[in-house]
Design a protein around this motif. Sequence first.
Motif, PDB file in Angstrom:
ATOM      1  N   LEU A  97       0.820  -1.529  -0.243  1.00  0.00           N
ATOM      2  CA  LEU A  97       0.156   0.160  -0.222  1.00  0.00           C
ATOM      3  C   LEU A  97       0.628   1.187  -0.068  1.00  0.00           C
ATOM      4  O   LEU A  97       1.340   1.519   0.902  1.00  0.00           O
ATOM      5  CB  LEU A  97      -1.024  -0.123   1.492  1.00  0.00           C
ATOM      6  CG  LEU A  97      -2.117   0.958   1.676  1.00  0.00           C
ATOM      7  CD1 LEU A  97      -3.049   1.018   0.533  1.00  0.00           C
ATOM      8  CD2 LEU A  97      -2.476   1.718   2.677  1.00  0.00           C
ATOM      9  N   LYS A  99      -5.102  -4.904  -4.101  1.00  0.00           N
ATOM     10  CA  LYS A  99      -6.730  -4.740  -3.931  1.00  0.00           C
ATOM     11  C   LYS A  99      -7.115  -3.321  -4.427  1.00  0.00           C
ATOM     12  O   LYS A  99      -8.386  -3.412  -4.388  1.00  0.00           O
ATOM     13  CB  LYS A  99      -6.426  -4.849  -1.830  1.00  0.00           C
ATOM     14  CG  LYS A  99      -6.419  -5.889  -1.419  1.00  0.00           C
ATOM     15  CD  LYS A  99      -7.340  -6.990  -1.147  1.00  0.00           C
ATOM     16  CE  LYS A  99      -6.883  -7.859  -0.189  1.00  0.00           C
ATOM     17  NZ  LYS A  99      -7.001  -7.786   0.831  1.00  0.00           N
ATOM     18  N   ILE A 100      -6.943  -2.531  -5.348  1.00  0.00           N
ATOM     19  CA  ILE A 100      -7.192  -1.129  -5.263  1.00  0.00           C
ATOM     20  C   ILE A 100      -6.804  -1.856  -6.683  1.00  0.00           C
ATOM     21  O   ILE A 100      -6.064  -1.163  -7.463  1.00  0.00           O
ATOM     22  CB  ILE A 100      -6.473  -0.227  -5.001  1.00  0.00           C
ATOM     23  CG1 ILE A 100      -6.832   0.048  -3.437  1.00  0.00           C
ATOM     24  CG2 ILE A 100      -7.243   1.507  -5.653  1.00  0.00           C
ATOM     25  CD1 ILE A 100      -6.349   1.490  -2.891  1.00  0.00           C
ATOM     26  N   THR A 152      -7.623   5.099   8.482  1.00  0.00           N
ATOM     27  CA  THR A 152      -7.980   4.495   7.379  1.00  0.00           C
ATOM     28  C   THR A 152      -7.044   3.421   6.995  1.00  0.00           C
ATOM     29  O   THR A 152      -7.421   2.152   6.721  1.00  0.00           O
ATOM     30  CB  THR A 152      -7.239   4.869   5.645  1.00  0.00           C
ATOM     31  OG1 THR A 152      -7.786   6.096   5.887  1.00  0.00           O
ATOM     32  CG2 THR A 152      -7.643   4.544   4.973  1.00  0.00           C
ATOM     33  N   GLU A 179      -8.265   0.175   9.354  1.00  0.00           N
ATOM     34  CA  GLU A 179      -9.261  -0.491   9.474  1.00  0.00           C
ATOM     35  C   GLU A 179      -9.249  -1.226   8.062  1.00  0.00           C
ATOM     36  O   GLU A 179      -9.072  -2.118   8.274  1.00  0.00           O
ATOM     37  CB  GLU A 179     -10.124   0.352   8.374  1.00  0.00           C
ATOM     38  CG  GLU A 179     -11.635  -0.125   8.045  1.00  0.00           C
ATOM     39  CD  GLU A 179     -12.892   0.229   7.003  1.00  0.00           C
ATOM     40  OE1 GLU A 179     -13.797   0.211   6.385  1.00  0.00           O
ATOM     41  OE2 GLU A 179     -12.323   1.255   7.301  1.00  0.00           O
ATOM     42  N   ILE A 180      -8.051  -1.442   7.579  1.00  0.00           N
ATOM     43  CA  ILE A 180      -7.635  -2.188   6.266  1.00  0.00           C
ATOM     44  C   ILE A 180      -6.986  -3.372   7.552  1.00  0.00           C
ATOM     45  O   ILE A 180      -7.408  -4.266   6.370  1.00  0.00           O
ATOM     46  CB  ILE A 180      -6.193  -1.545   5.055  1.00  0.00           C
ATOM     47  CG1 ILE A 180      -6.812  -0.267   4.482  1.00  0.00           C
ATOM     48  CG2 ILE A 180      -5.131  -2.542   4.672  1.00  0.00           C
ATOM     49  CD1 ILE A 180      -5.651   0.631   3.827  1.00  0.00           C
ATOM     50  N   SER A 209     -11.887   6.703   8.223  1.00  0.00           N
ATOM     51  CA  SER A 209     -11.672   5.992   7.216  1.00  0.00           C
ATOM     52  C   SER A 209     -11.539   6.469   5.915  1.00  0.00           C
ATOM     53  O   SER A 209     -12.358   7.231   5.794  1.00  0.00           O
ATOM     54  CB  SER A 209     -11.439   4.564   7.458  1.00  0.00           C
ATOM     55  OG  SER A 209     -11.215   3.600   6.452  1.00  0.00           O
ATOM     56  N   THR A 211     -11.529   4.272   3.265  1.00  0.00           N
ATOM     57  CA  THR A 211     -11.562   2.764   2.373  1.00  0.00           C
ATOM     58  C   THR A 211     -12.743   2.886   1.387  1.00  0.00           C
ATOM     59  O   THR A 211     -12.408   2.367   0.218  1.00  0.00           O
ATOM     60  CB  THR A 211     -11.155   1.295   3.015  1.00  0.00           C
ATOM     61  OG1 THR A 211     -12.670   1.944   4.332  1.00  0.00           O
ATOM     62  CG2 THR A 211     -10.215   1.872   3.941  1.00  0.00           C
ATOM     63  N   TYR A 212     -13.992   3.485   1.837  1.00  0.00           N
ATOM     64  CA  TYR A 212     -14.556   3.472   0.748  1.00  0.00           C
ATOM     65  C   TYR A 212     -14.603   4.073   0.032  1.00  0.00           C
ATOM     66  O   TYR A 212     -15.356   3.578  -0.832  1.00  0.00           O
ATOM     67  CB  TYR A 212     -16.247   4.145   1.831  1.00  0.00           C
ATOM     68  CG  TYR A 212     -15.645   5.327   1.871  1.00  0.00           C
ATOM     69  CD1 TYR A 212     -16.273   6.612   0.817  1.00  0.00           C
ATOM     70  CD2 TYR A 212     -15.357   6.302   2.801  1.00  0.00           C
ATOM     71  CE1 TYR A 212     -15.985   8.006   1.163  1.00  0.00           C
ATOM     72  CE2 TYR A 212     -15.232   7.740   2.984  1.00  0.00           C
ATOM     73  CZ  TYR A 212     -15.572   8.108   2.226  1.00  0.00           C
ATOM     74  OH  TYR A 212     -15.891  10.015   2.296  1.00  0.00           O
ATOM     75  N   PHE A 217     -12.079   4.130  -2.212  1.00  0.00           N
ATOM     76  CA  PHE A 217     -11.040   2.777  -2.735  1.00  0.00           C
ATOM     77  C   PHE A 217     -12.151   1.580  -3.972  1.00  0.00           C
ATOM     78  O   PHE A 217     -11.779   2.107  -5.191  1.00  0.00           O
ATOM     79  CB  PHE A 217     -10.518   1.514  -2.244  1.00  0.00           C
ATOM     80  CG  PHE A 217      -9.309   2.014  -1.249  1.00  0.00           C
ATOM     81  CD1 PHE A 217      -8.488   3.650  -1.101  1.00  0.00           C
ATOM     82  CD2 PHE A 217      -9.153   1.266  -0.283  1.00  0.00           C
ATOM     83  CE1 PHE A 217      -8.497   4.040   0.188  1.00  0.00           C
ATOM     84  CE2 PHE A 217      -8.590   1.381   0.724  1.00  0.00           C
ATOM     85  CZ  PHE A 217      -7.426   3.005   0.432  1.00  0.00           C
TER      86      PHE A 217
END
Length: 792
Positions: A364, A458-459, A478, A481-482, A503, A505-506, A508
């Motif tokens: 990441l 993952k992205i 972030t 949460e990952i 976070s 992450t939403y 992504f």
Amino acid sequence: MYLLGLMILILASCNPQQENAQKSEYPSDGSVLPFPEPPSASVAGKTLADSKHQWRKAENHLPADAPNIVIFMTDDAGFGNPSTFGGPINTPTMTRLAESGISYNAFHTTAMCSPTRASLLTGRNHHRVGAGQIAELASDWDGYVGLIPKSTATFSQVLSYYGYNTAAFGKWHNTPVTDITKLGPFDRYPTGLGFDYFYGFLAGETSQYEPALFENNNPVQAPHDPKYHLTEDMTEKAIEWLRTTNTINPGKPFFIYFTPGAVHGPHHIFKEWADKYDGKFDEGWEALRSMTFEKQKEMGWIPEDAVLNPLAKGMQKWDDIPQSQREFQIRLMEIYAGFLEHTDVQYGKIVDELEQQGLLENTLIIYINSDNGPSAEGMNGTISELLAQNAMPSTVDEQIEVLNKVYGGIEVLGGPKLENMYHHGWTYTGSTPFQGTKLVAAHLGGTRTPMVISWPKKIRHDGKVRSQFHHVNDIAATIYEILDIDPPAVVDGFEQQPLDGVSMTYTFDQPEAKSNKKTQYFEILGSRGIYHEDWFAGTFGPRAPWSTDIEGVINWEPENEVWELYNLEEDYSQSKDLATQNPEKLAELKSLFDKEATDNLVYPIGASMYTVFFHPEELPSSTLTEWSFYEGQDRIPEAMAPKFASGRSSLALIDAEIGENAEGVLFALGGISSGFTVYMDKGFLKAEYNAMTMNRYKITSQSALPVGKVNIEVETRYDSKERMAPATITLRLNGEQVGQGRIDRSVPAAHTASETFDVGVDLGSPVSLDYYDRAPFRFNGKINKIDIKYLN
């Protein structure tokens, strides 16, 4: 022999196991898991030699595919700089990561370097962690004290406990200046805040050629070598560390925090990098700002209806620059551009190494373009950036004259002998399309910066710009949460404050989702604002960062300041002030700012200026008025050493033994840009007061000193305690005057940001050009003792 061998095996194997268990057994609720009972001396009647022991295994609290994490963050770069997003400066690494990941055009910082770093690492607002001002200018209010509290652990600490290897490279700038000695304490050094390894510098800036370096807690000396560059050195160290961790602990996740001092002043880069931009900025900053704006729209980086803000009131226009100064101003921008491209290329070397080791897929990478907006602290363009910070007036023509007569002309810019910075007009091109620069928290030019996130495993790259409003305090949340980590309730026995960040992450896989960040306040040096659900209200503050005028600070009445109001959903570039049209919304946001400011320790507004403008005598520094120094003592920070600055008369008594043609430094404070040095050369006693590059005052003894034991006195007597007061320097040998000279204009505050006080040597960059090629110019005699005391 058998028993000796057995003891060696036990010692060699047990301790590492125990250390690993202690470090990794750290569950998400913050408690520590108990160890199993140790084995007894015998097992079922058998001796230890006959028994087979099952070694304990540390429980893994991380996901099986926990990613490696790398954060790149440049210093003082602008939203409109990178070519990746329409700017004029080549950023191939940012482009490479953007083309494999996702990009954000509404990500924010605090508008100042040290506060941003503290906020990023802790996941809290900067005042809450005592970083409302840089540590050098701290004051004794909770939000400005310059000490990250134990109740706000960094996520590097938490990741380390969860099993990550961690390393930091570059600028730190979150250690109290009074702690930067060989005595520590070291709990707020990087290695005290979660990093297994650190290589970089602790101050706010340093020379890229002769930096004040640290490795872990230990000062180290960079080579006095024209081919050396700090950003390259740190890159090599990062790659070396990466290879070591992957060799010794293959498969163990790691976190690299790579945040160089580039492109903060001084702007230092090799000539060939600056030459790449020859001719690209000849039309001036307004033309460059317009070209950048059009390119940003063409690339879809900013909305089609975004508006280009004009130059700020009081800024100098390119047409007003005399022809005699234009070559100078253009070259300063070419140097900045080369410096920024060079920095991005160093990031690329680390990415290349990740790829070569097969680690890139599950790494990441978070590339934050800058820790704040571009810096206007170079004012009208300068060869000595701290001139302005010391409020020492000089004209551009005067600086060009010194550049040509003393240093060799324009070709020397960007090299190790000068600390140049570009004109504030070029700064504003870096803020395109916004208003504001670094140190302006009310306008997006000071706080908004591009960000790229790449994580191939993952992205998925979809080519869509993320426009959710987010802030550096969201990075920690972030990452937690990952990794499915609940922020610990207790770290090292200290109950933890909640995170302020949320976070990201939403975003992504939902590029057009509404922002989860509902509210965020901003405040730096009295400039302040509040974001809430697409609305922003702010007030500019008492001074413009591109001006030396502090009249606004002196007469400041915060309660009477005019606030502005913007609808960011409809006005991306903050160009239409709606305060008079919607006073109800403005009042609502001002009330919300008051609530957030109270909760986050922002009050009293203006506390960040208490020491720097009103009570410099209370700046964090040594309380001593007398010192005794000995040979071998060095790397003492300026704040903890005698101040050879305006109004502080002093007497230095040097007990030394000298031989024929004695040479070398007796003591020195500062560096090539400014400082004070006392030294011997060919048997002559000499002193030089380097007043911010512009003036070098030199005093020499009338004859060579006699061989043998000598008692030298160096008296610096100021005419008054006024700023920039003149002074007389007197040299005495065994009580008799042997030399005297005048300082016409003294330095009011700090000579440098990171240079030090050294005995018997001049480490870092040399104060005097006269021994530049002989640096560090170690004294070839013997120094028994140096006593220095203030005389007033």
